[in-house]
Enzyme design. Structure first.
Site, PDB file in Angstrom:
ATOM      1  N   GLY A 192       0.830  -1.203   0.000  1.00  0.00           N
ATOM      2  CA  GLY A 192       0.000   0.000   0.000  1.00  0.00           C
ATOM      3  C   GLY A 192       0.856   1.241   0.000  1.00  0.00           C
ATOM      4  O   GLY A 192       2.089   1.178  -0.021  1.00  0.00           O
ATOM      5  N   GLU A 224      20.397  14.772  -3.807  1.00  0.00           N
ATOM      6  CA  GLU A 224      20.390  13.415  -4.356  1.00  0.00           C
ATOM      7  C   GLU A 224      19.482  13.367  -5.574  1.00  0.00           C
ATOM      8  O   GLU A 224      18.288  13.626  -5.471  1.00  0.00           O
ATOM      9  CB  GLU A 224      19.921  12.410  -3.297  1.00  0.00           C
ATOM     10  CG  GLU A 224      20.007  10.974  -3.763  1.00  0.00           C
ATOM     11  CD  GLU A 224      19.609   9.979  -2.686  1.00  0.00           C
ATOM     12  OE1 GLU A 224      20.250   8.918  -2.600  1.00  0.00           O
ATOM     13  OE2 GLU A 224      18.663  10.263  -1.928  1.00  0.00           O
ATOM     14  N   GLY A 259       1.853   2.744   5.580  1.00  0.00           N
ATOM     15  CA  GLY A 259       3.051   3.116   6.330  1.00  0.00           C
ATOM     16  C   GLY A 259       2.719   4.005   7.513  1.00  0.00           C
ATOM     17  O   GLY A 259       3.253   3.826   8.613  1.00  0.00           O
ATOM     18  N   CYS A 277      21.102   4.466  -3.267  1.00  0.00           N
ATOM     19  CA  CYS A 277      21.486   5.419  -2.225  1.00  0.00           C
ATOM     20  C   CYS A 277      22.993   5.440  -2.010  1.00  0.00           C
ATOM     21  O   CYS A 277      23.555   6.446  -1.569  1.00  0.00           O
ATOM     22  CB  CYS A 277      20.771   5.096  -0.921  1.00  0.00           C
ATOM     23  SG  CYS A 277      20.913   3.372  -0.431  1.00  0.00           S
TER      24      CYS A 277
END
Length: 471
Positions: free
Chosen positions: A200, A378, A206, A278
């Site tokens: 989800g 980033e 979350g 990352c």
């Protein structure tokens, strides 16, 4: 066309209570490959309740009982390695030369956790004092879309080794991959309620994991912005948190580096997982005196990093995961040009012949200064910034001049010198003369790259609380 309508709760596949339906799109060609029914708060609460019921029993499991579960998980995931790789290539666009080893690394995480568990002393004492390391409780594990199988396996492995039961929320963009992975979990016949998975949205499923008082721990991998939200919202119920967030990793080429080897390695580190990693080394720091030679070496090495069909073993760079990510990378390339950086290779737009997918031209900027947006934020795409420095101390200063601190790299012939430089870099991991992995070594970041560590005994301890009994 696949239809994914079920979550995994209490040891069985159950129909979603949530009704929102999302298309899963192949990023290589824009074709819809599945329709996914997303979970809601009620699905999350049912999964949490199952994990809560299972916790008292599993928390008392011995080391050997936990190790047996880990070995079973390794066995079933390893057996489906080809299927998991194929799903990652199709749904995510991960190039097969990266996807295959990353799936294997996921399977290996279970055996690595077993090894770490055997080395970890869960009972310590002196005099009449006994300290036991106790599983913290139900753990909420929230994983990203860029290496689905690895993150699911690694987080579950550490939690199981610690004696926790879990509710996992994979990225909704990874539903097809997650479905294959769940078939493995089901095949393992784990204790009922040990592993529960609800696919989800982060702001729905979350968020319920973060605010629910029956969840004691959150382990999250993702963006800094979401990590900050988890810290803030989890404080209300005193959540323990492990956060593995972003990076803007420096790669320092010392002036004695052999460019014929160091530059291809640097490009591989920068374009790792199509730049959607990352740990990618996206700031290449080079001696000012060697800039011209570095530029020539980059141009010479670029043909070894072709863009294209991720299922082709020769392809080094695949598509971005979705159109939004493609547009994000394009916006950063435009910002770099606007701020005065020079495009050495790559640039805006799709590579020729790949207009149907979310493909980006692998791009290298030179004449970058560390205060430019492309050097500070980033990008999460195949974009490398080349920055010059004068001395080793200058390189260290530039490398550490960032809000991130996840990974760093140093290349040079004099290994002692490289180690000396590496020891001064503010990063959770520093690799010398290459990119290496060690699943017993801690992984996590300094500064905005996160809180806490994963892997090895460090990752297991993140799911444990010490209890002292004094007589």
């Amino acid at each position: 066309m696949k239809a994914i309508t079920k979550h995994y709760i209490d040891g069985t596949f159950v129909e979603s209570h949530g009704r929102e339906v999302m298309d899963s799109i192949n990023p290589s060609n824009g074709q819809v490959i599945a329709r996914v029914t997303l979970g809601d708060e009620e699905d999350a609460r049912r999964a949490i309740a199952a994990a809560k019921r299972a916790f008292p029993s599993f928390a008392r499991a011995t080391k050997e009982e936990r190790a047996k579960v880990l070995r079973r998980l390794h066995e079933v995931v390893s057996a489906r390695g080809d299927d998991l790789t194929a799903a990652m290539v199709e749904e995510y666009g991960g190039v097969v030369q990266f996807a295959a080893p990353i799936v294997q690394a996921g399977a290996s995480a279970f055996l690595a956790a077993e090894k770490a568990l055997q080395e970890l002393s869960l009972v310590r004492g002196w005099g009449k004092t006994t300290v036991t390391l106790e599983p913290v409780g139900v753990a909420g594990l929230i994983t990203p879309w860029n290496a689905n199988a690895l993150f699911l396996c690694a987080k579950l492995a550490s939690a199981v080794a610690a004696g926790c039961t879990v509710v996992m929320k994979p990225s909704e963009l990874s539903a097809v991959q997650t479905q294959v992975w769940l078939e493995c979990v089901h095949e393992a016949k784990l204790p009922q309620g040990l592993c529960n998975v609800v696919t989800g949205r982060g702001d729905v499923v979350g968020a319920e994991l973060v605010r629910n008082p029956d969840v004691a721990k959150i382990s999250f991998t993702g963006s800094v912005a979401v990590g900050k939200t988890i810290m803030r919202d989890g404080a209300a119920t005193m959540k323990r948190v492990t956060l593995e967030l972003g990076g803007k990793s420096p790669n320092i080429l010392l002036d004695d580096a052999v460019l014929e080897k160091a530059i291809p390695t640097a490009l591989g580190i920068a374009f790792l997982n199509s730049g959607q990693a990352c740990a990618a080394g996206t700031r290449l720091l080079v001696p000012k005196s060697r800039l011209d030679a570095v530029k020539r070496a980059i141009v010479d090495a670029m043909p070894a990093f072709p863009v294209g069909d991720p299922a082709d073993p020769k392809t080094a760079v695949g598509p971005m995961v979705m159109q939004k990510q493609y547009e994000r990378v394009q916006s950063y390339i435009r910002k770099g040009i606007a701020e005065g950086a020079e495009v050495l290779v790559g640039g805006e737009g799709h590579p020729r012949g790949l207009e149907a997918g979310h493909f980006v031209k692998p791009t290298v900027f030179v004449n970058v200064t560390n205060d430019m947006t492309v050097a500070r934020e980033e990008i999460f795409g195949p974009v490398l910034c080349v920055i010059t420095y004068e001395t080793d101390e200058d390189a260290i200063r530039i490398a550490n001049d960032t809000s991130y601190g996840l990974h760093a790299y140093v290349s040079g012939t004099d290994v002692q010198r490289a180690r000396r430089v590496a020891s001064q870099l503010l990063a959770g991991r520093v690799a010398i003369n290459g990119m290496f992995d060690d699943q017993q070594a801690p992984f996590g970041g300094f500064k905005h790259s996160g809180i806490g560590r994963e892997f090895g005994t460090y990752g297991i301890e993140a799911f444990l609380e010490p209890r002292a009994i004094l007589e």
